[in-house]
Scaffold this motif. Structure first.
Motif, PDB file in Angstrom:
ATOM      1  N   UNK A 201      36.397  33.996  46.691  1.00 18.74           N
ATOM      2  CA  UNK A 201      37.249  33.208  48.183  1.00 18.74           C
ATOM      3  C   UNK A 201      38.701  32.990  47.537  1.00 18.74           C
ATOM      4  N   UNK A 202      38.521  32.772  46.214  1.00 16.19           N
ATOM      5  CA  UNK A 202      39.968  32.120  45.688  1.00 16.19           C
ATOM      6  C   UNK A 202      40.950  33.586  45.654  1.00 16.19           C
ATOM      7  N   UNK A 203      40.351  34.614  45.146  1.00 14.85           N
ATOM      8  CA  UNK A 203      41.120  35.959  45.073  1.00 14.85           C
ATOM      9  C   UNK A 203      41.679  36.302  46.407  1.00 14.85           C
ATOM     10  N   UNK A 204      40.781  36.053  47.531  1.00 11.87           N
ATOM     11  CA  UNK A 204      41.207  36.565  48.874  1.00 11.87           C
ATOM     12  C   UNK A 204      42.200  35.449  49.312  1.00 11.87           C
ATOM     13  N   UNK A 205      42.173  34.203  49.031  1.00 10.14           N
ATOM     14  CA  UNK A 205      43.123  33.277  49.372  1.00 10.14           C
ATOM     15  C   UNK A 205      44.556  33.757  48.769  1.00 10.14           C
ATOM     16  N   UNK A 206      44.362  34.158  47.331  1.00  4.15           N
ATOM     17  CA  UNK A 206      45.652  34.338  46.867  1.00  4.15           C
ATOM     18  C   UNK A 206      46.570  35.531  47.432  1.00  4.15           C
ATOM     19  N   UNK A 207      45.539  36.665  47.991  1.00  2.00           N
ATOM     20  CA  UNK A 207      46.091  37.737  48.906  1.00  2.00           C
ATOM     21  C   UNK A 207      46.772  37.150  49.990  1.00  2.00           C
ATOM     22  N   UNK A 208      46.057  36.016  50.764  1.00  3.79           N
ATOM     23  CA  UNK A 208      46.728  35.608  51.902  1.00  3.79           C
ATOM     24  C   UNK A 208      47.910  35.061  51.653  1.00  3.79           C
ATOM     25  N   UNK A 209      47.969  34.256  50.603  1.00  5.39           N
ATOM     26  CA  UNK A 209      49.374  33.525  50.013  1.00  5.39           C
ATOM     27  C   UNK A 209      50.575  34.631  49.929  1.00  5.39           C
ATOM     28  N   UNK A 210      50.098  35.699  49.331  1.00  6.37           N
ATOM     29  CA  UNK A 210      51.123  36.604  49.149  1.00  6.37           C
ATOM     30  C   UNK A 210      51.511  37.215  50.635  1.00  6.37           C
ATOM     31  N   UNK A 211      50.627  37.285  51.286  1.00  4.83           N
ATOM     32  CA  UNK A 211      50.959  37.772  52.773  1.00  4.83           C
ATOM     33  C   UNK A 211      51.924  36.847  53.354  1.00  4.83           C
ATOM     34  N   UNK A 212      51.714  35.482  52.954  1.00  2.00           N
ATOM     35  CA  UNK A 212      52.868  34.439  53.543  1.00  2.00           C
ATOM     36  C   UNK A 212      53.960  34.463  52.765  1.00  2.00           C
ATOM     37  N   UNK A 213      54.037  35.585  51.984  1.00  2.00           N
ATOM     38  CA  UNK A 213      55.358  35.147  51.003  1.00  2.00           C
ATOM     39  C   UNK A 213      55.419  33.929  50.256  1.00  2.00           C
ATOM     40  N   UNK A 214      54.395  33.557  49.865  1.00  2.00           N
ATOM     41  CA  UNK A 214      54.606  32.218  48.771  1.00  2.00           C
ATOM     42  C   UNK A 214      54.014  32.774  47.461  1.00  2.00           C
ATOM     43  N   UNK A 215      55.096  33.549  46.843  1.00  2.00           N
ATOM     44  CA  UNK A 215      54.477  34.273  45.688  1.00  2.00           C
ATOM     45  C   UNK A 215      53.817  33.279  44.643  1.00  2.00           C
ATOM     46  N   UNK A 216      54.509  32.135  44.469  1.00  2.00           N
ATOM     47  CA  UNK A 216      54.405  31.223  43.211  1.00  2.00           C
ATOM     48  C   UNK A 216      53.173  30.649  43.443  1.00  2.00           C
ATOM     49  N   UNK A 217      52.798  30.413  44.714  1.00  2.00           N
ATOM     50  CA  UNK A 217      51.459  29.764  44.919  1.00  2.00           C
ATOM     51  C   UNK A 217      50.186  30.608  44.830  1.00  2.00           C
ATOM     52  N   UNK A 218      50.708  31.736  45.292  1.00  2.00           N
ATOM     53  CA  UNK A 218      49.565  32.665  45.033  1.00  2.00           C
ATOM     54  C   UNK A 218      49.342  32.859  43.525  1.00  2.00           C
ATOM     55  N   UNK A 219      50.167  33.001  42.517  1.00  2.00           N
ATOM     56  CA  UNK A 219      49.907  33.152  41.072  1.00  2.00           C
ATOM     57  C   UNK A 219      49.277  31.907  40.619  1.00  2.00           C
ATOM     58  N   UNK A 220      49.746  30.868  41.080  1.00  2.00           N
ATOM     59  CA  UNK A 220      49.082  29.607  40.779  1.00  2.00           C
ATOM     60  C   UNK A 220      47.684  29.447  41.105  1.00  2.00           C
ATOM     61  N   UNK A 221      47.345  30.042  42.432  1.00  2.00           N
ATOM     62  CA  UNK A 221      46.005  29.957  42.926  1.00  2.00           C
ATOM     63  C   UNK A 221      45.122  30.627  42.017  1.00  2.00           C
ATOM     64  N   UNK A 222      45.554  32.122  41.436  1.00  2.00           N
ATOM     65  CA  UNK A 222      44.727  32.808  40.394  1.00  2.00           C
ATOM     66  C   UNK A 222      44.706  31.978  39.103  1.00  2.00           C
ATOM     67  N   UNK A 223      45.896  31.590  38.677  1.00  2.00           N
ATOM     68  CA  UNK A 223      45.421  30.852  37.337  1.00  2.00           C
ATOM     69  C   UNK A 223      44.745  29.955  37.335  1.00  2.00           C
ATOM     70  N   UNK A 224      45.241  28.763  38.131  1.00  2.00           N
ATOM     71  CA  UNK A 224      44.536  27.434  38.168  1.00  2.00           C
ATOM     72  C   UNK A 224      43.065  27.430  38.865  1.00  2.00           C
TER      73      UNK A 224
END
Lengths: 170, 104
Positions: free
Chosen positions: A36-59
């Motif tokens: 689910x976390x990985x999917x959500x990070x994809x959705x953040x990328x879709x929302x152009x929130x690249x920083x949050x997407x990377x943080x989602x994966x790392x944290x």
């Protein structure tokens, strides 16, 4: 075009979230949660929130889920089968009231969302939207006090975790 | 102007769905660790809303908020798992219904 990416990702997220809730053993739940976390990070990328997407994966997928896995392995938890859930909870009045309140609240909000105005056609964001530079600039100018408070919170949590895990409960 | 983008309502629906799934997990599960994971699902659902509104209003404040949410989630998980470990040391079970030492 974006819809074609959004629907599979969103479906995947919802499926994995359901997997967390209904699966019997904690280890399966943890693996679903990573999905689910990985999917959500994809959705953040879709929302152009690249920083949050990377943080989602790392944290989340990196740190928090490793912590979960570590504790599950440490406690040597296995699925107990059927007696872990779905039993003797249906007579719990508080639970029913809370569930009913939640259902009404969410339905009300969804009707609100449907009736809200046209948020559907936003302006095209600038090229640098959601990059580390943009988010970092606003984080260190406008939100510098909350940022420092967050660092103190993390320090307190670290000390608390060490103290709690060290001492015996009696 | 339509860029073939996903409407905001879709993100809000996804957020609401994930939040409800998380609450359901908290209510029906008895395993402490799975309840914790359900709380994580709820926090993530809120993050979707924040970032989606951000994108559709051309701001960055929501991303900072979701950054703070991640900090709080990390702190909460570390302390919570430490509490679970010390509880487990006291009584080797993770079933929430058996933790009633405060009751008597």
């Amino acid at each position: 075009m974006e819809l074609l990416i959004f629907y599979p990702l969103a479906g995947l997220c919802v499926l994995f979230a359901l997997g967390v809730v209904v699966s019997n053993s904690p280890i399966n739940s943890a693996i679903s949660l990573i999905g689910m976390m990985l999917g959500l990070s994809g959705i953040f990328v879709l929302l152009q929130a690249h920083f949050i997407a990377v943080l989602q994966i790392i944290i989340y997928a990196g740190a928090i889920m490793v912590l979960f896995m570590f504790v599950i392995m440490l406690l040597n938890l296995k699925g107990k089968g059927e007696d872990e859930k779905w039993q003797s909870r249906d007579k719990n009045i508080l639970l029913n009231v809370l569930g009913g309140l939640l259902a009404t609240g969410v339905l009300y909000k969804i009707i609100d969302i449907i009736n809200a105005g046209d948020f559907n056609s936003p302006a095209m964001p600038p090229e640098s939207f959601g990059t580390v530079r943009e988010v970092g600039t606003i984080l260190f100018t406008e939100f510098v006090l909350p940022f420092e408070v967050a660092s103190i919170l993390l320090l307190v949590a670290m000390i608390g975790a060490v103290v709690l895990a060290k001492s015996k409960v009696d | 102007m339509d860029f073939g983008m996903v409407p905001l309502t879709h993100y809000l629906f996804l957020s609401a769905t994930l939040f409800v799934i998380g609450v359901t997990g908290v209510l029906i599960q008895r395993n402490v660790i799975v309840v914790f994971m359900s709380i994580e699902i709820m926090l993530n659902a809120v993050n979707i809303s924040l970032v989606a509104f951000d994108r559709y209003m051309n701001l960055h404040d929501g991303q900072v908020f979701s950054f703070m949410v991640m900090c709080v989630a990390a702190a909460e998980v570390s302390v919570g798992l430490a509490i679970i470990i010390s509880l487990f040391r006291n009584k080797p079970t993770t079933n929430l219904d058996e933790f009633n030492i405060m009751k008597s």
